[in-house]
Scaffold this motif. Structure first.
Motif, PDB file in Angstrom:
ATOM      1  N   ILE A   1       0.846  -1.201   0.000  1.00 50.08           N
ATOM      2  CA  ILE A   1       0.000   0.000   0.000  1.00 50.08           C
ATOM      3  C   ILE A   1       0.882   1.251   0.000  1.00 50.08           C
ATOM      4  CG2 ILE A   1      -1.714   1.308   1.300  1.00 50.08           C
ATOM      5  CD1 ILE A   1      -2.860  -1.195   0.088  1.00 50.08           C
ATOM      6  N   ILE A   2       1.959   1.215   0.766  1.00 48.08           N
ATOM      7  CA  ILE A   2       2.870   2.361   0.858  1.00 48.08           C
ATOM      8  C   ILE A   2       3.689   2.497  -0.424  1.00 48.08           C
ATOM      9  CG2 ILE A   2       4.737   3.416   2.179  1.00 48.08           C
ATOM     10  CD1 ILE A   2       2.066   3.161   3.683  1.00 48.08           C
ATOM     11  N   THR A   3       4.261   1.401  -0.893  1.00 47.73           N
ATOM     12  CA  THR A   3       5.127   1.473  -2.072  1.00 47.73           C
ATOM     13  C   THR A   3       4.367   1.902  -3.322  1.00 47.73           C
ATOM     14  OG1 THR A   3       4.798  -0.909  -2.454  1.00 47.73           O
ATOM     15  CG2 THR A   3       6.725  -0.257  -1.163  1.00 47.73           C
ATOM     16  N   ASP A   4       3.097   1.521  -3.406  1.00 48.12           N
ATOM     17  CA  ASP A   4       2.301   1.902  -4.567  1.00 48.12           C
ATOM     18  C   ASP A   4       1.977   3.395  -4.599  1.00 48.12           C
ATOM     19  OD1 ASP A   4       2.315  -0.659  -5.471  1.00 48.12           O
ATOM     20  OD2 ASP A   4       0.295  -1.161  -4.786  1.00 48.12           O
ATOM     21  N   HIS A   5       2.077   4.061  -3.443  1.00 48.65           N
ATOM     22  CA  HIS A   5       1.717   5.483  -3.357  1.00 48.65           C
ATOM     23  C   HIS A   5       2.898   6.344  -2.910  1.00 48.65           C
ATOM     24  CE1 HIS A   5      -2.193   3.392  -3.030  1.00 48.65           C
ATOM     25  NE2 HIS A   5      -2.687   4.464  -3.635  1.00 48.65           N
ATOM     26  N   LEU A   6       4.115   5.873  -3.117  1.00 50.05           N
ATOM     27  CA  LEU A   6       5.290   6.624  -2.664  1.00 50.05           C
ATOM     28  C   LEU A   6       5.386   8.003  -3.320  1.00 50.05           C
ATOM     29  CD1 LEU A   6       8.259   4.083  -2.317  1.00 50.05           C
ATOM     30  CD2 LEU A   6       7.132   5.425  -0.530  1.00 50.05           C
ATOM     31  N   GLY A   7       4.983   8.108  -4.574  1.00 51.05           N
ATOM     32  CA  GLY A   7       5.034   9.397  -5.256  1.00 51.05           C
ATOM     33  C   GLY A   7       4.149  10.430  -4.591  1.00 51.05           C
ATOM     34  N   ASP A   8       2.898  10.026  -4.285  1.00 48.38           N
ATOM     35  CA  ASP A   8       1.967  10.948  -3.622  1.00 48.38           C
ATOM     36  C   ASP A   8       2.449  11.285  -2.212  1.00 48.38           C
ATOM     37  OD1 ASP A   8       0.311  10.935  -5.836  1.00 48.38           O
ATOM     38  OD2 ASP A   8      -0.869   9.231  -5.104  1.00 48.38           O
TER      39      ASP A   8
ATOM     40  N   PHE B   1      -5.805   1.680   6.982  1.00 49.02           N
ATOM     41  CA  PHE B   1      -5.512   2.780   7.894  1.00 49.02           C
ATOM     42  C   PHE B   1      -4.272   2.513   8.748  1.00 49.02           C
ATOM     43  CE2 PHE B   1     -10.095   3.262   7.073  1.00 49.02           C
ATOM     44  CZ  PHE B   1     -10.095   4.565   6.615  1.00 49.02           C
ATOM     45  N   VAL B   2      -4.016   1.264   9.074  1.00 49.74           N
ATOM     46  CA  VAL B   2      -2.830   0.960   9.880  1.00 49.74           C
ATOM     47  C   VAL B   2      -1.563   1.299   9.101  1.00 49.74           C
ATOM     48  CG1 VAL B   2      -1.521  -0.861  11.025  1.00 49.74           C
ATOM     49  CG2 VAL B   2      -4.013  -0.818  11.211  1.00 49.74           C
ATOM     50  N   GLU B   3      -1.506   0.873   7.857  1.00 54.45           N
ATOM     51  CA  GLU B   3      -0.333   1.136   7.026  1.00 54.45           C
ATOM     52  C   GLU B   3      -0.129   2.630   6.799  1.00 54.45           C
ATOM     53  OE1 GLU B   3      -2.678  -0.988   6.436  1.00 54.45           O
ATOM     54  OE2 GLU B   3      -1.919  -2.917   5.740  1.00 54.45           O
ATOM     55  N   THR B   4      -1.199   3.328   6.440  1.00 59.18           N
ATOM     56  CA  THR B   4      -1.065   4.751   6.109  1.00 59.18           C
ATOM     57  C   THR B   4      -0.761   5.597   7.341  1.00 59.18           C
ATOM     58  OG1 THR B   4      -3.490   4.928   6.248  1.00 59.18           O
ATOM     59  CG2 THR B   4      -2.532   4.630   4.069  1.00 59.18           C
ATOM     60  N   LEU B   5      -1.427   5.313   8.455  1.00 51.60           N
ATOM     61  CA  LEU B   5      -1.162   6.089   9.662  1.00 51.60           C
ATOM     62  C   LEU B   5       0.231   5.795  10.220  1.00 51.60           C
ATOM     63  CD1 LEU B   5      -4.633   5.952  11.445  1.00 51.60           C
ATOM     64  CD2 LEU B   5      -3.608   7.849  10.170  1.00 51.60           C
ATOM     65  N   SER B   6       0.706   4.574  10.032  1.00 51.30           N
ATOM     66  CA  SER B   6       2.084   4.255  10.429  1.00 51.30           C
ATOM     67  C   SER B   6       3.063   5.075   9.601  1.00 51.30           C
ATOM     68  CB  SER B   6       2.362   2.764  10.249  1.00 51.30           C
ATOM     69  OG  SER B   6       1.532   1.983  11.089  1.00 51.30           O
ATOM     70  N   MET B   7       2.782   5.196   8.300  1.00 50.25           N
ATOM     71  CA  MET B   7       3.640   6.001   7.433  1.00 50.25           C
ATOM     72  C   MET B   7       3.577   7.468   7.828  1.00 50.25           C
ATOM     73  SD  MET B   7       5.762   5.649   4.998  1.00 50.25           S
ATOM     74  CE  MET B   7       6.803   6.995   4.450  1.00 50.25           C
ATOM     75  N   LEU B   8       2.412   7.934   8.235  1.00 47.03           N
ATOM     76  CA  LEU B   8       2.262   9.319   8.684  1.00 47.03           C
ATOM     77  C   LEU B   8       3.119   9.580   9.923  1.00 47.03           C
ATOM     78  CD1 LEU B   8       0.806  12.021   8.288  1.00 47.03           C
ATOM     79  CD2 LEU B   8      -1.044  11.149   9.732  1.00 47.03           C
ATOM     80  N   CYS B   9       3.095   8.658  10.860  1.00 47.68           N
ATOM     81  CA  CYS B   9       3.920   8.797  12.072  1.00 47.68           C
ATOM     82  C   CYS B   9       5.405   8.819  11.724  1.00 47.68           C
ATOM     83  CB  CYS B   9       3.638   7.640  13.034  1.00 47.68           C
ATOM     84  SG  CYS B   9       2.005   7.666  13.778  1.00 47.68           S
ATOM     85  N   ILE B  10       5.803   7.962  10.796  1.00 49.88           N
ATOM     86  CA  ILE B  10       7.208   7.901  10.390  1.00 49.88           C
ATOM     87  C   ILE B  10       7.630   9.216   9.729  1.00 49.88           C
ATOM     88  CG2 ILE B  10       8.844   6.784   8.816  1.00 49.88           C
ATOM     89  CD1 ILE B  10       7.308   4.170   9.298  1.00 49.88           C
TER      90      ILE B  10
END
Length: 223
Positions: free
Chosen positions: A7-14, A185-194
């Motif tokens: 989920i993260i790698t597919d949206h790295l550009g955004d 939401f777990v993946e995206t919010l984890s990325m937000l925290c990072i």
């Protein structure tokens, strides 16, 4: 549910684009806040009562109201006063105004930390007030207030998350949008925290480096 990094790698550009917008608005807001804060602190300390009173009211209003409300007033209420701004300039202005009063209090305490004896000696030598501020007070107070400045800069970094309310495509808005689309939401919010962890940690490291450099510079100065 399984954590899916795809989920993260597919949206790295955004995500990268949102990260850059956050970095840009944060750094611009900090620079504006530092500039306004220094002006407010100098005006409070060296201005007359006609100038100090409204500034004191302004500081108390900003400190006593939420940043979200102030942001709404700048963006949605600005056109009523002839101030019509796009989301990003409005966010930078709002962040700068919000930070300026806290920077002003830090600068004020720094100015007051310089001993009166040095100021009196400068006056006896015929040094102007502006020269005294630039060459005596500011260099000495920076050593004292630098940790507080770095802490406030980190706080303003986290406040940028509020800017998504006025449709600024910063990190929080982009990542939560991806979460709403994918329900991950777990993946995206984890990325937000990072993302915020990287920004805050970078500012803290830079602040520590500046403290060391400023301390060494002051030690080399003649006493």
């Amino acid at each position: 549910m399984i954590f899916d990094p795809k989920i993260i790698t597919d949206h790295l550009g955004d995500i990268g684009s949102g990260f850059l917008v956050t970095l840009g608005t944060w750094s611009s807001g900090v620079v504006l806040g530092l500039f306004l804060g220094l002006l407010i602190a100098v005006a409070q300390l060296f201005g007359n009562n006609l100038l100090r009173a409204p500034l004191r009211v302004f500081i108390e209003i900003i400190r006593s109201t939420p940043f979200l409300v102030q942001l709404f007033l700048v963006y949605y209420g600005g056109p009523s006063f002839g101030l019509s701004l796009d989301p990003i300039p409005a966010g930078i202005l709002g962040l700068g105004i919000y930070g300026s009063v806290y920077f002003a209090e830090i600068f004020r305490s720094g100015f007051e930390s310089v001993s009166r004896g040095q100021l009196e000696a400068a006056d006896c030598l015929g040094i102007t007030r502006l020269q005294c501020i630039l060459r005596i007070q500011i260099p000495q107070m920076l050593v004292i207030i630098l940790p507080a400045l770095v802490n406030l800069v980190s706080v303003l970094c986290k406040e940028t998350a509020v800017l998504s309310i006025i449709t600024i495509p910063e990190l929080t808005m982009v990542v939560t949008g991806i979460g709403s689309e994918t329900f991950a939401f777990v993946e995206t919010l984890s990325m937000l925290c990072i993302g915020y962890l990287i920004l805050v940690e970078a500012s803290s490291r830079l602040g520590m480096l500046l403290e060391v450099r400023v301390g060494r510079f002051m030690q080399k100065q003649p006493r």
